[in-house]
Design an enzyme around this catalytic site. Structure first.
Site, PDB file in Angstrom:
ATOM      1  N   ASP A 212     -30.340   6.937  36.532  1.00 61.49           N
ATOM      2  CA  ASP A 212     -29.837   8.142  35.586  1.00 61.49           C
ATOM      3  C   ASP A 212     -30.802   9.128  35.675  1.00 61.49           C
ATOM      4  OD1 ASP A 212     -26.862   6.764  34.961  1.00 61.49           O
ATOM      5  OD2 ASP A 212     -28.361   5.504  33.555  1.00 61.49           O
TER       6      ASP A 212
ATOM      7  N   ASP B  78     -31.686  11.993  32.918  1.00 66.31           N
ATOM      8  CA  ASP B  78     -31.562  12.861  31.719  1.00 66.31           C
ATOM      9  C   ASP B  78     -32.230  13.968  31.790  1.00 66.31           C
ATOM     10  OD1 ASP B  78     -29.749  11.037  31.159  1.00 66.31           O
ATOM     11  OD2 ASP B  78     -31.304   9.746  29.920  1.00 66.31           O
TER      12      ASP B  78
ATOM     13  N   ASP C 103     -39.583   7.279  21.542  1.00 67.84           N
ATOM     14  CA  ASP C 103     -40.011   5.890  21.118  1.00 67.84           C
ATOM     15  C   ASP C 103     -41.407   5.547  21.712  1.00 67.84           C
ATOM     16  OD1 ASP C 103     -39.029   5.728  23.712  1.00 67.84           O
ATOM     17  OD2 ASP C 103     -37.267   4.347  23.204  1.00 67.84           O
TER      18      ASP C 103
END
Length: 391
Positions: A68, A70, A134
């Site tokens: 993916d 993003d 994170d």
């Protein structure tokens, strides 16, 4: 190597990030989806910033082809939607934009600020957004047009040294979002990065924070583990850090109580990883087989009436995998598959009305988690597919 500067509160230029050029980061352009580049280019044409971010950049750095892509920008969701007619806004609290190109979905988020902490939803700048990420390996921004990699937090060095380091302070990273513990284990296994002592200690101490996490978010994480090709290693480490008992409590109890079941369960996960590694395009139910087949071997009455055996086994498996709540049709497939493998053939049930009693027909939904990217995002609602329009 270049340097990115930003003004401080007094307007003085302060060094904020390192910028790696094409020869320094060695990211291969051919691994980047051309549609992702088109989205970034379209944002730039209208005066907005646009970067690839998160797991895609991490994978590109270690030479893997991302699943993916993003994208992050300073354009707010409503403005993004106006720029891309083949898009829609998702989420209630944590608003994102999905842009569709055929079957492909690209997630575009807006820079977040620290005004409301690391889980707030107020928009900000890249300098603030990076502090919301994170781990350092997920806090890298890549400009596919200039082919430059922007690193605020030493993520490139950490990836090269194979170490997992948090961006958010340890005292709040898991309190703000307990699901980050599962991601820490997943990233460590998938990238081969070690977890330093301070982070290991915090993982062990913080494990009970997972208990109140919603079933929909835990289901999302389990499905990602099942699809990762690293399920065995992730589960092994989740057990080590005391996390698995909150993810799959029934399985954790049986693993803890029986060495034989523990060996069989580990073997089943290894078989799952082999199947995923082959790249076979198979449904979720086929993968769920590896989570339940050891239980089915124990509880099934192989000489009983098939329909009665099926009903009993199905309901036992439903309880067994809680709080995971996959689509009912996928769990039904997995149960029938396991019984057939054991020599018990069960007829396909008649199609149910969409308003079934258990309310678990579709993939669970929920607001996206506080971390950007595809981690913990809600499943798209079913909608009539229209021919995508060009940007």
């Amino acid at each position: 190597m270049l340097t990115r500067y930003s003004p401080d509160s007094r307007g003085k230029a302060v060094r904020k990030a390192l910028i790696y050029t094409k020869n320094e980061h060695a990211i291969r352009r051919e691994l980047i989806d051309p549609e992702a580049v088109r989205i970034v280019s379209h944002l730039r044409n209208y005066g907005y910033e646009g970067y690839l971010v998160g797991g895609a950049v991490r994978d590109l750095l270690i030479g893997k082809t991302p699943k993916d892509f993003d994208i992050v920008t300073n354009a707010e969701p409503a403005k993004i939607k106006r720029l891309f007619r083949n898009s829609r806004i998702i989420g209630k609290r944590f608003r994102l934009v999905h842009i569709f190109f055929g079957e492909k979905i690209f997630e575009v988020s807006t820079f977040r600020s620290l005004a409301d902490g690391t889980t707030g939803n107020s928009f900000g700048t890249m300098d603030e957004d990076v502090q919301r990420r994170d781990f350092t390996m997920n806090a890298l921004y890549y400009d596919p047009l200039k082919e430059q990699l922007i690193d605020y937090v030493g993520g490139v060095k950490d990836i090269r040294n194979r170490i997992l380091k948090p961006v958010i302070p340890l005292k709040i990273i898991f309190k703000d979002d307990p699901v980050r513990m599962l991601r820490a284990v997943k990233y460590s296994v998938s990238t081969g990065c070690r977890i330093p002592f301070s982070l290991r200690f915090t993982l062990n101490k913080s494990a009970p924070l997972l208990q109140p996490v919603s079933p929909s978010r835990l289901t999302e994480e389990i499905i990602k583990i099942v699809n990762s090709g690293n399920a065995h290693g992730i589960v092994e480490n989740a057990i080590r850090y005391g996390l698995f008992m909150y993810l799959q409590p029934a399985a954790a109890s049986m693993i803890d109580g029986s060495a034989g079941f523990s060996r069989n369960y580990a073997s089943s996960l290894e078989q799952l990883d082999l199947m995923v590694a082959k790249g076979e395009d198979c449904r979720l139910g086929r993968k769920l087989v590896f989570l339940i087949k050891d239980l089915v071997q124990i509880i099934a009455d192989w000489n009983g009436p098939p329909s009665e055996v099926y009903n009993k086994v199905y309901h036992e498996c439903r309880r067994y995998i809680m709080p995971m709540n996959p689509p009912r049709i996928e769990l039904e497939f997995a149960v029938r598959f396991c019984l057939k493998e054991g020599g018990l053939h069960v007829r396909m049930p008649k199609p149910r009305d969409k308003k079934g009693p258990e309310g678990d027909r579709n993939r669970p939904r929920g607001d996206a988690g506080p971390d950007e990217g595809r981690e913990g995002k809600p499943a798209p609602r079913r909608r009539r597919r229209r021919k995508p329009e060009s940007v």
